[in-house]
Write a protein that holds these residues in place. Structure first.
Motif, PDB file in Angstrom:
ATOM      1  N   VAL A   6       0.841  -1.200   0.000  1.00 30.38           N
ATOM      2  CA  VAL A   6       0.000   0.000   0.000  1.00 30.38           C
ATOM      3  C   VAL A   6       0.876   1.250   0.000  1.00 30.38           C
ATOM      4  N   LEU A   7       1.897   1.261   0.859  1.00 30.60           N
ATOM      5  CA  LEU A   7       2.798   2.409   0.948  1.00 30.60           C
ATOM      6  C   LEU A   7       3.514   2.655  -0.382  1.00 30.60           C
ATOM      7  N   GLU A   8       3.988   1.592  -0.998  1.00 31.35           N
ATOM      8  CA  GLU A   8       4.694   1.715  -2.275  1.00 31.35           C
ATOM      9  C   GLU A   8       3.770   2.233  -3.374  1.00 31.35           C
ATOM     10  N   HIS A   9       2.509   1.789  -3.355  1.00 35.07           N
ATOM     11  CA  HIS A   9       1.587   2.257  -4.384  1.00 35.07           C
ATOM     12  C   HIS A   9       1.299   3.753  -4.220  1.00 35.07           C
ATOM     13  N   VAL A  10       1.146   4.203  -3.000  1.00 32.80           N
ATOM     14  CA  VAL A  10       0.952   5.637  -2.764  1.00 32.80           C
ATOM     15  C   VAL A  10       2.187   6.403  -3.221  1.00 32.80           C
ATOM     16  N   ARG A  11       3.349   5.872  -2.900  1.00 31.23           N
ATOM     17  CA  ARG A  11       4.602   6.515  -3.302  1.00 31.23           C
ATOM     18  C   ARG A  11       4.679   6.686  -4.819  1.00 31.23           C
ATOM     19  N   ASP A  12       4.291   5.664  -5.555  1.00 24.81           N
ATOM     20  CA  ASP A  12       4.464   5.662  -7.008  1.00 24.81           C
ATOM     21  C   ASP A  12       3.331   6.334  -7.773  1.00 24.81           C
ATOM     22  N   HIS A  13       2.141   6.446  -7.151  1.00 27.23           N
ATOM     23  CA  HIS A  13       0.987   6.898  -7.925  1.00 27.23           C
ATOM     24  C   HIS A  13       0.230   8.091  -7.361  1.00 27.23           C
ATOM     25  N   ALA A  14       0.558   8.527  -6.180  1.00 28.79           N
ATOM     26  CA  ALA A  14      -0.132   9.704  -5.634  1.00 28.79           C
ATOM     27  C   ALA A  14       0.465  10.953  -6.256  1.00 28.79           C
ATOM     28  N   GLY A  15      -0.321  11.657  -7.060  1.00 32.90           N
ATOM     29  CA  GLY A  15       0.174  12.863  -7.715  1.00 32.90           C
ATOM     30  C   GLY A  15       0.414  13.974  -6.717  1.00 32.90           C
ATOM     31  N   ALA A  16       1.242  14.922  -7.123  1.00 32.67           N
ATOM     32  CA  ALA A  16       1.577  16.051  -6.239  1.00 32.67           C
ATOM     33  C   ALA A  16       0.313  16.806  -5.839  1.00 32.67           C
ATOM     34  N   GLY A  17       0.056  16.871  -4.532  1.00 36.81           N
ATOM     35  CA  GLY A  17      -1.066  17.625  -4.028  1.00 36.81           C
ATOM     36  C   GLY A  17      -2.418  16.961  -4.198  1.00 36.81           C
ATOM     37  N   GLN A  18      -2.470  15.775  -4.792  1.00 34.23           N
ATOM     38  CA  GLN A  18      -3.750  15.114  -5.065  1.00 34.23           C
ATOM     39  C   GLN A  18      -4.004  13.932  -4.140  1.00 34.23           C
ATOM     40  N   GLY A  19      -3.072  12.996  -4.115  1.00 32.07           N
ATOM     41  CA  GLY A  19      -3.249  11.815  -3.293  1.00 32.07           C
ATOM     42  C   GLY A  19      -4.127  10.780  -3.976  1.00 32.07           C
ATOM     43  N   LEU A  20      -4.373   9.668  -3.281  1.00 38.84           N
ATOM     44  CA  LEU A  20      -5.184   8.572  -3.800  1.00 38.84           C
ATOM     45  C   LEU A  20      -6.371   8.337  -2.884  1.00 38.84           C
ATOM     46  N   SER A  21      -7.533   8.142  -3.463  1.00 37.19           N
ATOM     47  CA  SER A  21      -8.732   7.869  -2.665  1.00 37.19           C
ATOM     48  C   SER A  21      -8.675   6.443  -2.125  1.00 37.19           C
ATOM     49  N   LEU A  22      -9.456   6.186  -1.107  1.00 41.52           N
ATOM     50  CA  LEU A  22      -9.534   4.852  -0.525  1.00 41.52           C
ATOM     51  C   LEU A  22      -9.981   3.839  -1.572  1.00 41.52           C
TER      52      LEU A  22
END
Length: 268
Positions: A27-43
């Motif tokens: 989960v941490l790695e996916h957020v690291r690789d795919h959370a855009g700047a200032g946007q983040g990832l939804s649940l």
């Protein structure tokens, strides 16, 4: 699982903890690789991407949020890296030693090309040689660890200078560009043109500019901030490193420098 006595065994807690840890890291790695700047990832997106249920993601991210490795926006619920990840990264970077990180690649390059490999750091207006890997079967280079050389007339120096700001180049020019050999670049405009070529092809060449019978091919090493403060090179006599061979060696040195850069945290 049931034993011979008919007693149900509990699943090994270590096994469960290990599986949970692996999923939390995923989960941490996916957020690291795919959370855009200032946007983040939804649940929802995070659950779909990792193949986990929303409740599982919530459970796994809770300790990550508590340790500030992840952060969750209170309004949108979006996940992004927390400042604890930055501290962890900084702690890792503080342990990096350029010579140690580059050692394997330097030896691999020397073995492949059978020429001396140098590693330098930038100390304007010079470079400082911090490591040297020699092929014992060839003529030994006169360079030594700890020695210095001007950036304008060395391949390693020009490889670094090509990625510096214009004012840094002007400071090098202002420091003086005395002729060392008849091939030394002593004209400021010619040096600037050469630096532009280096940026285009990704490697620099010292064509008998520092020593009359020596050619060097070098490439820049980018650090975790994608800045250039070091370089790696191949050096040898002109009888071995011919002008034609330079075209083959250049990409090899550049690829080696790129692998070292990535180990240092560069995103290039």
């Amino acid at each position: 699982m049931t034993t011979r006595e008919g007693v149900m065994n509990e699943p090994a807690p270590e096994r469960n903890q290990s599986a949970s840890l692996r999923r939390a890291l995923a989960v941490l790695e996916h957020v690291r690789d795919h959370a855009g700047a200032g946007q983040g990832l939804s649940l929802t997106r995070l659950a779909e991407a990792t193949g986990l249920s929303k409740s599982t993601v919530l459970r796994l991210t809770l300790p990550l949020i508590e340790t500030r490795l992840l952060d969750r926006d209170r309004k949108t619920g979006a996940y992004r890296l927390g400042h604890g990840s930055l501290h962890l990264g900084q702690a890792y970077l503080s342990t990096l030693d350029l010579r140690t990180v580059a050692a394997e690649e330097s030896h691999r390059l020397m073995t492949e090309v059978k020429e001396t490999v140098h590693l330098v750091v930038y100390d304007p207006p010079e470079v400082v040689y911090i490591d040297k890997v020699e092929n014992e079967a060839t003529v030994r280079m006169a360079s030594r660890i700890g020695s210095r050389a001007p950036v304008y007339r060395t391949a390693v120096g020009k490889a670094i200078l090509a990625w510096q700001q214009d004012e840094d180049v002007e400071r090098v020019v202002a420091a003086g560009m005395p002729r060392m050999t008849r091939h030394t670049i002593v004209d400021a405009d010619r040096l600037r043109t050469e630096l532009g070529r280096i940026r285009q092809r990704g490697y620099a060449v010292d064509d008998r500019e520092n020593e009359p019978e020596v050619r060097c091919v070098a490439a820049p090493i980018f650090n975790h901030a994608d800045s250039v403060t070091s370089a790696i090179s191949i050096s040898g006599l002109t009888s071995r490193i011919t002008a034609v061979r330079v075209r083959d060696l250049g990409p090899l040195v550049a690829e080696t420098a790129l692998r070292i850069s990535r180990k240092l945290g560069s995103t290039r």
